[in-house]
Scaffold this motif. Structure first.
Motif, short mmCIF file in Angstrom:
data_model
loop_
_atom_site.label_atom_id
_atom_site.label_comp_id
_atom_site.label_asym_id
_atom_site.label_seq_id
_atom_site.Cartn_x
_atom_site.Cartn_y
_atom_site.Cartn_z
N PRO A 38 0.83 -1.21 0.00
CA PRO A 38 0.00 0.00 0.00
C PRO A 38 0.87 1.27 0.00
O PRO A 38 1.96 1.28 0.54
CB PRO A 38 -0.79 -0.10 1.30
CG PRO A 38 -0.67 -1.51 1.74
CD PRO A 38 0.60 -2.04 1.17
N ALA A 39 0.35 2.30 -0.65
CA ALA A 39 1.02 3.60 -0.67
C ALA A 39 -0.01 4.67 -0.34
O ALA A 39 -1.19 4.38 -0.14
CB ALA A 39 1.65 3.84 -2.04
N PHE A 40 0.44 5.91 -0.30
CA PHE A 40 -0.44 7.04 0.05
C PHE A 40 -1.69 7.03 -0.82
O PHE A 40 -2.79 7.10 -0.32
CB PHE A 40 0.33 8.35 -0.08
CG PHE A 40 -0.52 9.55 0.16
CD1 PHE A 40 -1.04 9.81 1.42
CD2 PHE A 40 -0.81 10.43 -0.87
CE1 PHE A 40 -1.84 10.93 1.65
CE2 PHE A 40 -1.60 11.56 -0.64
CZ PHE A 40 -2.11 11.79 0.62
N GLN A 41 -1.49 6.97 -2.13
CA GLN A 41 -2.61 6.84 -3.06
C GLN A 41 -2.30 5.63 -3.93
O GLN A 41 -1.24 5.56 -4.52
CB GLN A 41 -2.75 8.06 -3.95
CG GLN A 41 -3.24 9.28 -3.21
CD GLN A 41 -3.46 10.44 -4.17
OE1 GLN A 41 -2.93 10.50 -5.26
NE2 GLN A 41 -4.27 11.39 -3.73
N GLY A 42 -3.19 4.67 -4.00
CA GLY A 42 -2.93 3.49 -4.79
C GLY A 42 -1.99 2.56 -4.06
O GLY A 42 -2.11 2.34 -2.86
N PHE A 43 -0.99 2.06 -4.78
CA PHE A 43 0.00 1.17 -4.16
C PHE A 43 1.32 1.25 -4.90
O PHE A 43 1.40 1.84 -5.98
CB PHE A 43 -0.53 -0.27 -4.11
CG PHE A 43 -0.82 -0.88 -5.46
CD1 PHE A 43 0.13 -1.66 -6.11
CD2 PHE A 43 -2.04 -0.69 -6.07
CE1 PHE A 43 -0.13 -2.22 -7.34
CE2 PHE A 43 -2.32 -1.26 -7.31
CZ PHE A 43 -1.36 -2.02 -7.95
N LYS A 44 2.34 0.70 -4.31
CA LYS A 44 3.68 0.67 -4.88
C LYS A 44 3.90 -0.72 -5.47
O LYS A 44 3.72 -1.72 -4.78
CB LYS A 44 4.71 0.97 -3.80
CG LYS A 44 6.06 1.35 -4.36
CD LYS A 44 6.93 1.97 -3.30
CE LYS A 44 6.55 3.38 -2.92
NZ LYS A 44 6.77 4.42 -3.88
N LEU A 45 4.26 -0.78 -6.75
CA LEU A 45 4.56 -2.04 -7.42
C LEU A 45 6.07 -2.18 -7.50
O LEU A 45 6.76 -1.24 -7.91
CB LEU A 45 3.94 -2.05 -8.82
CG LEU A 45 4.14 -3.33 -9.63
CD1 LEU A 45 3.40 -4.51 -8.97
CD2 LEU A 45 3.62 -3.13 -11.05
N LYS A 46 6.56 -3.34 -7.08
CA LYS A 46 7.99 -3.61 -7.11
C LYS A 46 8.26 -4.83 -7.96
O LYS A 46 7.49 -5.79 -7.95
CB LYS A 46 8.51 -3.84 -5.70
CG LYS A 46 8.36 -2.64 -4.78
CD LYS A 46 8.88 -2.93 -3.41
CE LYS A 46 8.74 -1.72 -2.50
NZ LYS A 46 9.39 -1.93 -1.21
#
Length: 141
Positions: A38-46
């Protein structure tokens, strides 16, 4: 070359399609393992992968887009004292099947792909990624 580990990280905004963002990353890397958080808005893809072969697509993009000489200079400048090559690519351009280096956030409203390449030998890797063009070889002679 011994160890090569490639990490790509990007924000996936609520307005973006995760599969399209994955496609942008798959334009650059072979066989990455994807994770998200999860990120501030949306999410972080790694995405993470390893080995020189995992960068073959990126190497081909640099050759096909005819930006090897410029990429070589940028990648040398992007190498830090920890033998990490850190740079940003335009996410939308990668989705379209091309390579375009960018700044951290200034150039792409959707945010860039943040690329970190860890290697024991950055110079030989950069030389392989950006193999000199015939025109450049002639200038050296």
């Amino acid at each position: 070359m011994e160890t090569i580990i490639v990490h790509i990280e990007t924000d996936v905004n609520p307005t973006e399609d995760e599969e399209k963002v994955k496609k942008a990353i798959l334009t650059i890397l072979d066989n990455p393992v994807f994770t998200s958080e999860p990120a501030f808005q949306g999410f972080k893809l790694k995405a993470k992968t390893q080995g020189q072969g995992s960068l073959t697509k990126f190497r081909n993009l640099l050759r096909n887009d005819r930006i090897r000489d410029a990429a070589r200079k940028l990648l040398y400048r992007a190498t830090n004292s920890d033998n990490k090559i850190i740079f940003y690519l335009n996410k939308q351009v990668a989705y379209a099947g091309h390579a375009s280096f960018s700044e951290e956030y200034a150039e792409s409203p959707l945010g860039p792909l943040h690329v970190v390449i860890e290697t024991d030998a950055p110079k030989p890797l950069i030389d392989w990624l950006t193999e000199k063009t015939e025109r450049t070889k002639e200038k050296v002679r």
